[in-house]
Design an enzyme around this catalytic site. Structure first.
Site: not given
Ligand code: HOZ
Length: 428
Positions: A143, A238, A266
């Site tokens: 992802y 990434d 992050k």
């Molecule tokens: N998609 C992110 C986690 N892999 C963030 C999820 C979130 O902040 O709700």
């Protein structure tokens, strides 16, 4: 039981789609209603009903120092008093850029953006612009944010909510994204062989974190580097999740791989919204205003975000918590494994340093297909059992659990004991 959280969720659902600003946090994958969080300190968070939890989400990765770290709060306060945004260059962004470039040898130049999604979006545009090719190769279950070109067979919420392809992404664009299974070198060879001269880049999470944690098989990243180089395509790593997490220099330092472009987010924002992309100077110099590839942002390099990021990186350098984080991770993984075994629960735990995922399967998990063998109902039962006992875990299977430098051995031991009871309960 969660009276106020429930009230807030009801209100939120009237105002915000699904009641949340990012899908996974709605608890859809595990059932029940999300907790609304009132505050956090160190390894703990408290919900709006005053209940305390040991937190293994850590805001999905940024909070490697734990919640409300003193040095981050002080840096934020100092920056805030000087003003919150100028839309003009500041010294702080040069300092953070300098720190990132020093930490990762493959980064010669870097640009700040506001999220990991923006970082991968910009890196893909740069790769296409610089190579004058359109196709992108990505791994199933990885992802890279909600970028149109990268949401194809993506991990994280897309996988957890079983949304195979997202409406709103033109088919013509999705067709430019070629998929390979993670950790599969022959598939990588094949896709580059079959699409000679048309692939701009391969984008990979060097340690996958969004299909749950899956480490690269020995030699996989080296082969990815060799194959992309031979095809004159770019390798984009990434490291939004792994940067400053698996080591100060990210997965590139751990596995000895040089990316052409790297995306970050992050941890480099210390809990504020930040992303960055960087890499070879000859590529980065093709971005406007030096070059013709355009990308911009009103709040890019925001002084508060830069201050929080810098304070976090300084603290990481000073503390060097990585071997301790690794031991804590091992203690948690070993403890969970032993507790599951003694309750007769089939469990596989994948771990790289302070990120780990329990999979409810007896098969080894090496890619998205094997990650998908994990019993989602068992993960939900585990999640709720742990939540009831005061442990806040990711509310979805295809995510990583994170430890922070604020977690202690006592915290981990308590979590393992709670897991022991939860596993027994699940077997009843
Ligand atoms: N998609 C992110 C986690 N892999 C963030 C999820 C979130 O902040 O709700």
């Amino acid at each position: 039981m969660s009276h106020r959280s429930q009230e807030l969720f009801d209100r939120a659902r009237r105002l915000i789609p699904g009641g949340v600003n990012s899908p996974v946090r709605a608890f859809t994958a595990v059932g029940g209603s999300p907790l609304f969080i009132a505050r956090g300190k160190g390894s703990r968070i408290w919900d709006e009903d005053g209940r305390e939890f040991l937190d293994y989400v850590g805001s999905w990765g940024p909070l490697i120092l734990g919640h409300a770290a003193e040095e981050v709060l002080v840096a934020l306060q100092e920056a805030m008093l000087r003003g919150t945004s100028f839309g003009a260059p500041t010294e702080l962004e040069v300092e953070l850029a300098d720190e990132l470039v020093r930490a990762m040898p493959s980064l010669q130049k870097v640009r700040m953006v506001n999220s990991g999604t923006e970082a991968t979006l910009s890196a893909i545009r740069l790769a296409r612009g610089a190579t004058r090719r359109d196709r992108i190769v990505k791994a199933e279950g990885c992802y890279h944010g909600h970028v149109d070109s990268l949401l194809v067979k993506a991990g994280s919420g897309v996988a957890s909510l079983a949304i195979p392809g997202t409406p709103g992404i033109p088919r013509e664009l999705a067709e430019l994204t070629l998929l390979v299974p993670f950790n599969n070198v022959p598939a990588l060879e094949r896709v580059f062989q079959e699409n000679q001269g048309s692939i701009a880049a391969l984008i990979l999470e060097p340690v996958a974190g969004n299909m749950g944690v899956v480490a690269p098989a020995p030699g996989y990243l080296e082969e990815a580097r060799r194959i992309t180089r031979k095809a004159r395509a770019l390798l984009i790593l990434d490291e939004v999740m792994t940067g400053f997490r698996v080591a100060y220099g990210g997965a590139q330092a751990v596995y000895g791989i040089d990316a052409d472009l790297t995306t970050l987010g992050k941890i480099i924002g210390g809990g504020l919204p930040v992303g960055a992309y960087g890499g070879r100077a000859d590529l980065m110099d093709q971005m406007a205003p030096e070059g013709k590839i355009y990308q911009a942002g009103t709040l890019s390099g925001n002084p508060l975000a830069m201050a929080a990021g810098l304070a976090t990186l300084k603290s990481l350098k000073r503390q060097n918590p990585y071997s301790r984080l690794d031991s804590l991770g091992r203690r948690l993984a070993d403890g969970l494994k032993e507790a599951a075994e003694s309750a007769g629960v089939a469990l596989r735990i994948n771990r790289v340093g302070s990120m780990l995922t329990p999979f409810f399967t007896s098969e080894e998990v090496t890619d998205f297909a094997t990650a998908s063998l994990s019993d989602a109902n068992r993960y939900s039962a585990f999640f709720h059992g742990m939540l009831n006992r005061g442990n806040y875990l990711p509310p979805a299977q295809f995510e990583a659990h994170f430890l922070s430098a604020s977690h202690t051995e006592q915290d981990v031991d308590r979590t393992v004991e709670d897991a022991r009871h939860t596993f027994r309960e699940m077997e009843r």
